[in-house]
Scaffold this active site. Structure first.
Site, short mmCIF file in Angstrom:
data_model
loop_
_atom_site.label_atom_id
_atom_site.label_comp_id
_atom_site.label_asym_id
_atom_site.label_seq_id
_atom_site.Cartn_x
_atom_site.Cartn_y
_atom_site.Cartn_z
N ARG A 71 0.85 -1.20 0.00
CA ARG A 71 0.00 0.00 0.00
C ARG A 71 0.89 1.26 0.00
O ARG A 71 0.40 2.37 0.15
CB ARG A 71 -0.92 0.00 1.21
CG ARG A 71 -2.00 -1.11 1.17
CD ARG A 71 -3.17 -0.75 2.05
NE ARG A 71 -4.15 -1.81 2.22
CZ ARG A 71 -5.15 -2.04 1.39
NH1 ARG A 71 -5.30 -1.32 0.31
NH2 ARG A 71 -6.02 -3.00 1.64
N ASP A 127 -14.06 -5.26 -2.56
CA ASP A 127 -15.07 -4.28 -2.13
C ASP A 127 -16.01 -3.83 -3.25
O ASP A 127 -17.04 -3.22 -2.98
CB ASP A 127 -14.38 -3.04 -1.55
CG ASP A 127 -13.56 -3.35 -0.31
OD1 ASP A 127 -13.66 -4.48 0.20
OD2 ASP A 127 -12.82 -2.46 0.16
O1 F6P Z 1 -8.84 -4.48 -0.23
C1 F6P Z 1 -10.02 -4.06 0.38
C2 F6P Z 1 -9.99 -4.48 1.83
O2 F6P Z 1 -9.91 -5.88 1.95
C3 F6P Z 1 -11.17 -3.96 2.63
O3 F6P Z 1 -12.31 -4.77 2.52
C4 F6P Z 1 -10.58 -3.93 4.02
O4 F6P Z 1 -11.19 -2.96 4.82
C5 F6P Z 1 -9.16 -3.53 3.76
O5 F6P Z 1 -8.86 -3.95 2.45
C6 F6P Z 1 -8.18 -4.14 4.71
O6 F6P Z 1 -6.94 -3.62 4.42
P1 F6P Z 1 -5.60 -4.19 5.02
O7 F6P Z 1 -5.32 -5.50 4.36
O8 F6P Z 1 -4.58 -3.16 4.70
O9 F6P Z 1 -5.84 -4.40 6.48
#
Ligand code: F6P
Length: 317
Positions: A71, A127
């Site tokens: 990210r 999502d």
């Molecule tokens: O990619 C979307 C998602 O899975 C959302 O549904 C969730 O809130 C978020 O990513 C979780 O992100 P991370 O893996 O950074 O905790």
């Protein structure tokens, strides 16, 4: 042609399937494919390797991604442009196939276009919240995963009646997964971050469900603000026991559904074709059942909220 595949942001079931299909098509056309590690952060560290069908074929139906993601906004750095173009040149890369969600696809393709790097984006997130496309890769698999949990919950709800069950889906600050699953599962209520509701209404709705069906099922999205209060508040307001199931990240790594495998195949075909035709920048989108490569910025589109009529229907409004 030599294509670099990069995965940015949250992974989603279907990425491996699409990579496998893309490599098959590339091989048939005498093209080469390589993959970046850790999104663009890894690419900028020169973490690039050749990909063959043997690498991904055996896991085409598995969630996750053989190419790791990040990210980290690696391309935001000033020095990224020169570094990226030098690395692409050194590896003789002609273009990029980019997997990502709304943040990735609104930001990176326009930037790469400015830098003269051809790219095709694939909307990838469980999502289903990428503006401009009706469907993202991974959404259907995530809904399927939720049904398994809901079916298990309903089996015990019928066997030991008189209780309220809540199943919390992923979805970030959106409620597309929760609403679709609530519709498909015949839930008594659905809660999503986009629409408000009153606690009194919810308590009343759940008591009614217990009376008519013996149990109450609520599907809700993780972004609903009052979630931390639910375990105490709902039993207090209804006088009924609550059992809460959180699907969490297990939902993101589930098995790839048939619909996502087909979507992966069709998206791979279109993306490969577009790159071969020399399209310099675009995103594969689905609109009104029609798949196409949109060659402009997807920033031009606005994200519609979850279907209000369906939300009202589930909640009996
Ligand atoms: O990619 C979307 C998602 O899975 C959302 O549904 C969730 O809130 C978020 O990513 C979780 O992100 P991370 O893996 O950074 O905790």
């Amino acid at each position: 042609m030599r294509t670099l595949i990069v995965v940015n942001g949250g992974d989603a079931p279907g990425i491996n399937a699409l990579i496998a299909r893309f490599i098959s098509m590339a091989n048939r056309n005498g093209d080469e494919v390589c993959g970046g590690n850790a999104g663009f952060a890894g690419v900028l560290r020169d973490e690039i390797r050749p990909l063959s069908l043997a690498d991904v074929g055996p896991v085409a139906g598995h969630g996750g991604s053989i190419l790791t993601s990040t990210r980290e906004p690696a391309l935001a750095k000033d020095e990224a442009r020169d570094r990226l173009t030098a690395i692409l040149k050194r590896h003789s890369i002609d273009n990029i196939l980019l997997f990502g969600g709304n943040g990735t696809l609104t930001y990176i393709p326009p930037r790469l276009r400015q830098w003269g790097v051809p790219v095709i984006g694939i909307p990838t997130t469980i999502d289903n919240d990428v503006a401009g496309t009706d469907r993202t890769l991974g959404f259907d698999s995530a809904c399927n995963y939720a049904y398994q949990a809901v079916e298990g919950v309903l089996a015990t709800a019928r066997a030991l009646p008189g209780r309220i069950f809540m199943v919390e889906t992923l979805g970030g600050d959106t409620g597309y997964i929760a609403l679709d699953v609530a519709m498909g599962a015949g839930a008594h209520a659905v809660l999503v971050p986009e629409y408000d509701y009153s606690d009194e209404w919810l308590a009343h709705r759940l008591r009614d469900a217990i009376e008519s069906d013996g149990h109450a099922l609520v599907v809700l999205s993780e972004g609903v603000k009052k979630i931390p209060q639910m375990p105490e508040m709902i039993p207090r307001m209804t006088g009924v026991r609550l059992r809460y199931t959180r699907l969490g990240h297990a939902q993101r790594g589930g098995t790839v559904s048939h619909a996502d495998r087909r979507l992966a195949m069709d998206m791979a075909r279109l993306a490969h074709h577009a790159l071969r035709r020399g399209i310099t920048s675009g995103t594969v989108i689905v609109r009104n059942g029609q798949m196409m490569v949109y060659e402009d910025d997807i920033q031009n589109f606005e994200l519609s909220p979850p279907n209000r009529a369906e939300y009202d229907f589930v909640n009996g409004f």
